[in-house]
Design an enzyme around this catalytic site. Structure first.
Site, PDB file in Angstrom:
ATOM      1  N   ASP A  36      17.461   5.892  33.879  1.00 54.49           N
ATOM      2  CA  ASP A  36      18.344   4.976  34.148  1.00 54.49           C
ATOM      3  C   ASP A  36      18.018   3.458  34.059  1.00 54.49           C
ATOM      4  O   ASP A  36      16.691   3.398  34.287  1.00 54.49           O
ATOM      5  CB  ASP A  36      18.994   5.268  35.687  1.00 54.49           C
ATOM      6  CG  ASP A  36      20.000   4.248  36.292  1.00 54.49           C
ATOM      7  OD1 ASP A  36      20.849   3.987  35.323  1.00 54.49           O
ATOM      8  OD2 ASP A  36      19.704   3.639  37.520  1.00 54.49           O
ATOM      9  N   ASP A  39      19.665  -0.120  36.111  1.00 59.36           N
ATOM     10  CA  ASP A  39      19.971  -0.892  37.100  1.00 59.36           C
ATOM     11  C   ASP A  39      19.429  -0.030  38.272  1.00 59.36           C
ATOM     12  O   ASP A  39      19.966   1.154  38.413  1.00 59.36           O
ATOM     13  CB  ASP A  39      21.371  -1.251  36.996  1.00 59.36           C
ATOM     14  CG  ASP A  39      21.729  -1.901  35.933  1.00 59.36           C
ATOM     15  OD1 ASP A  39      21.889  -3.171  36.169  1.00 59.36           O
ATOM     16  OD2 ASP A  39      22.407  -1.217  35.096  1.00 59.36           O
ATOM     17  N   ASP A  68      18.209   6.074  40.291  1.00 61.51           N
ATOM     18  CA  ASP A  68      18.299   5.874  41.828  1.00 61.51           C
ATOM     19  C   ASP A  68      19.662   6.245  42.615  1.00 61.51           C
ATOM     20  O   ASP A  68      19.805   5.747  43.827  1.00 61.51           O
ATOM     21  CB  ASP A  68      18.221   4.370  42.013  1.00 61.51           C
ATOM     22  CG  ASP A  68      19.422   3.643  41.378  1.00 61.51           C
ATOM     23  OD1 ASP A  68      19.787   3.720  40.333  1.00 61.51           O
ATOM     24  OD2 ASP A  68      19.849   2.900  42.293  1.00 61.51           O
TER      25      ASP A  68
END
Length: 288
Positions: free
Chosen positions: A77, A79, A238
């Site tokens: 990922d 961001d 995250d």
């Protein structure tokens, strides 16, 4: 330019879309596809799996199974995982809100507004009274994209230790890619600026050809482009969206606790592993 930048942000991608559909039709990962993928993931149900703590790692593996795992391909990922973009995203959201006289939000409140792409982010910061107002939504989205496009590098930076981790993985022969719900037109230049053209074999942002994460087609497309085997491919993120992204495509998912959402959400979502540092992540990937 060594890395490929995935599909461009336009809807004419019949080849890529067909490739993902073929993979789904062939059920390459059918045994691992899960019905609980949704576009707006917030609070997932606790999976009925056996959870164990092994030092700093969390796993939902069977008792007694080995912790060590070696992966040939890793999809990240963006961001909250490799780049801390929160302040610039919040600034763009609040700029749009201020332009319309809407309430603004603290930067930390944006941790739970991001994760499902820019369309969902705009929907989340718009006042509830505009729900279903397509004209206002399109206006706010255009304003957000314009401001963010001009200011996306004001405060953004890689998380400490990330570049060193990526170089360690590449030196060991691991192929790396990025798959993000951020618009491709924003994601590709950010990767180029902060990580250069060599570190990632493929960068894929959100495009109209595929539904956003955590739905499987775009992940399967990236895997096909990489020539990756699900058994030796890891998805890293995250948030609960990222955990589902990996699982829906038949991959193991590792959560990084330094990102926007934190350890508790990742564990509740059923992450196969949770790590607290870039060194722990590298050691997990390399089986050290």
């Amino acid at each position: 330019r060594a890395h490929r930048l995935g599909l461009d942000p336009h809807p004419r991608h019949a080849r890529g879309r067909a490739a993902a559909q073929d993979l789904l039709a062939a059920k390459a990962c059918a045994g691992a596809m899960r019905p609980d993928a949704v576009k707006d993931v917030q609070i997932p149900n606790m999976p009925g799996t056996h959870a164990q703590y092994h030092g700093v790692r969390f796993t939902t593996q069977a008792a007694g199974a080995p912790m060590a795992a070696a992966f040939s391909h890793v999809i990240f990922d963006l961001d909250g995982t490799i780049l801390n973009t929160l302040e610039d995203l919040a600034a763009a959201g609040n700029h749009t809100c201020e332009a319309h006289g809407w309430p603004t939000f603290a930067v930390d409140e944006y941790r739970y507004k991001v994760g499902n792409g820019m369309l969902k982010l705009v929907e989340r910061f718009m006042p509830a009274e505009y729900a279903g107002d397509g004209r206002m939504f399109e206006q706010a989205l255009a304003e957000f994209r314009a401001y963010y496009g001009d200011h996306k590098e004001d405060h953004t930076a890689p998380y400490a230790g990330t570049i060193e981790m990526l170089d360690r993985l590449r030196a060991a022969g691991v192929r790396l890619a990025v798959l993000t719900n951020k618009d491709h037109i924003s994601a590709a230049p950010l990767i180029e600026k902060y990580f250069g053209p060599e570190r990632f074999a493929l960068v894929q942002g959100r495009v109209d050809a595929f539904p956003p994460k955590p739905e499987a087609p775009v992940t399967l497309h990236v895997m096909e482009e990489l020539g990756a085997d699900p058994a030796t491919t890891l998805y890293v993120g995250d948030s609960n969206v990222d955990v589902l992204t990996g699982h829906n495509a038949g991959l193991k998912s590792v959560g990084v606790s330094w990102g926007f959402r934190g350890r508790a959400e990742l564990e509740a979502a059923g992450a196969d592993y949770v790590v607290d540092t870039q060194n722990e992540l590298a050691a997990l990937i390399l089986g050290e």
